[in-house]
Design a protein around this motif. Structure first.
Motif, short mmCIF file in Angstrom:
data_model
loop_
_atom_site.label_atom_id
_atom_site.label_comp_id
_atom_site.label_asym_id
_atom_site.label_seq_id
_atom_site.Cartn_x
_atom_site.Cartn_y
_atom_site.Cartn_z
N GLY A 164 -9.80 1.54 -3.27
CA GLY A 164 -8.39 1.93 -3.14
C GLY A 164 -7.41 0.84 -3.53
O GLY A 164 -6.27 0.86 -3.08
N MET A 165 -7.84 -0.11 -4.36
CA MET A 165 -6.95 -1.18 -4.82
C MET A 165 -6.88 -1.12 -6.34
O MET A 165 -7.91 -1.27 -7.01
CB MET A 165 -7.47 -2.54 -4.37
CG MET A 165 -7.53 -2.68 -2.86
SD MET A 165 -7.99 -4.33 -2.28
CE MET A 165 -9.62 -4.53 -2.95
N ILE A 166 -5.67 -0.89 -6.89
CA ILE A 166 -5.51 -0.81 -8.33
C ILE A 166 -4.59 -1.93 -8.82
O ILE A 166 -3.70 -2.38 -8.11
CB ILE A 166 -4.99 0.56 -8.80
CG1 ILE A 166 -3.60 0.87 -8.24
CG2 ILE A 166 -5.99 1.65 -8.44
CD1 ILE A 166 -2.96 2.11 -8.81
N GLN A 200 0.88 -1.16 0.00
CA GLN A 200 0.00 0.00 0.00
C GLN A 200 0.91 1.21 0.00
O GLN A 200 1.84 1.29 0.81
CB GLN A 200 -0.89 -0.02 1.23
CG GLN A 200 -1.88 1.10 1.31
CD GLN A 200 -2.81 0.94 2.51
OE1 GLN A 200 -2.95 -0.16 3.06
NE2 GLN A 200 -3.41 2.01 2.92
N ARG A 208 -2.89 10.67 -1.43
CA ARG A 208 -3.73 9.51 -1.73
C ARG A 208 -3.02 8.24 -1.24
O ARG A 208 -1.80 8.20 -1.19
CB ARG A 208 -3.97 9.37 -3.23
CG ARG A 208 -4.79 10.49 -3.82
CD ARG A 208 -5.03 10.30 -5.29
NE ARG A 208 -5.77 9.07 -5.55
CZ ARG A 208 -5.94 8.55 -6.76
NH1 ARG A 208 -5.42 9.12 -7.81
NH2 ARG A 208 -6.61 7.43 -6.92
N THR A 209 -3.81 7.23 -0.95
CA THR A 209 -3.27 5.94 -0.56
C THR A 209 -3.95 4.87 -1.40
O THR A 209 -5.18 4.82 -1.48
CB THR A 209 -3.51 5.66 0.94
OG1 THR A 209 -2.88 6.69 1.70
CG2 THR A 209 -2.96 4.31 1.36
N LEU A 210 -3.13 4.02 -2.04
CA LEU A 210 -3.63 2.94 -2.88
C LEU A 210 -2.85 1.66 -2.61
O LEU A 210 -1.66 1.72 -2.31
CB LEU A 210 -3.47 3.29 -4.36
CG LEU A 210 -4.30 4.45 -4.92
CD1 LEU A 210 -3.85 4.77 -6.33
CD2 LEU A 210 -5.78 4.12 -4.87
N PRO A 251 -10.82 -0.20 -7.71
CA PRO A 251 -10.42 1.20 -7.53
C PRO A 251 -11.25 1.96 -6.50
O PRO A 251 -10.72 2.80 -5.77
CB PRO A 251 -10.58 1.80 -8.93
CG PRO A 251 -10.41 0.64 -9.85
CD PRO A 251 -11.02 -0.53 -9.12
N THR A 290 1.32 5.46 -0.02
CA THR A 290 0.76 6.78 0.18
C THR A 290 1.65 7.74 -0.61
O THR A 290 2.87 7.71 -0.47
CB THR A 290 0.72 7.17 1.67
OG1 THR A 290 -0.05 6.18 2.37
CG2 THR A 290 0.10 8.54 1.88
#
Length: 163
Positions: free
Chosen positions: A119-121, A94, A104-106, A116, A96
């Motif tokens: 928050g998961m790409i 993950q 943003r955090t993904l 998406p 940031t």
């Protein structure tokens, strides 16, 4: 002779049902992603058995079988990624970052695990490709802009890899 007199049914005029397209490239998955694939397969197998037992329409059974073929292919081709160390952005981490002044955090995941809105790409998404391999404090190019992404933090996603 008119078509109305020789046609067996309306099925011949329906659009053909194609297989679900497989994303190009390797099928890299996290442990969580592999578990989701396994669960989807089990659910589809149960659904097909139930549809057959109920005598459901063949089109519903065929659609479920098409989904089953897709997920079987995804399971067979799945490549479990090694556990990330958290030092660089990798699948199963993950990140940031700051982009256009916004933080943003993904999480970076496999194709089938991506969500998406949550928050998961996918690792194959352009933003993920720009982030992969970056370290905390590093500035990365994105969308043709130098230093568009500033990496602020990297953590290993809990449950993303096998212990």
């Amino acid at each position: 002779m008119s078509v109305a007199f020789r046609r067996e049914g309306d099925e011949e005029h329906l659009e053909p049902k194609f297989e679900i397209p497989i994303p190009p490239g390797p099928n890299l998955v996290t442990a969580r992603g592999l578990a989701l694939i396994d669960a989807r397969l089990a659910a589809l197998e149960a659904e097909i058995a139930e549809l057959v037992q109920q005598g459901a329409e063949q089109s519903r059974i065929d659609a479920a079988k098409r989904d089953l073929r897709y997920w079987q292919t995804r399971q067979i081709t799945a490549e479990l990624v090694p556990q990330p160390d958290g030092e660089t952005v990798e699948i199963g981490t993950q990140v940031t970052f700051r982009h256009n002044g916004k933080e943003r955090t993904l999480a970076i995941t496999g194709d089938d695990e991506a969500d998406p809105a949550a928050g998961m790409i996918s690792f194959s998404a352009p933003l993920a490709r720009a982030l992969l391999g970056a370290e905390v404090g590093e500035l990365r190019e994105f969308a043709g802009k130098e230093d568009a992404l500033e990496i602020l933090a990297i953590v290993v996603v809990p449950g993303a890899t096998k212990a």
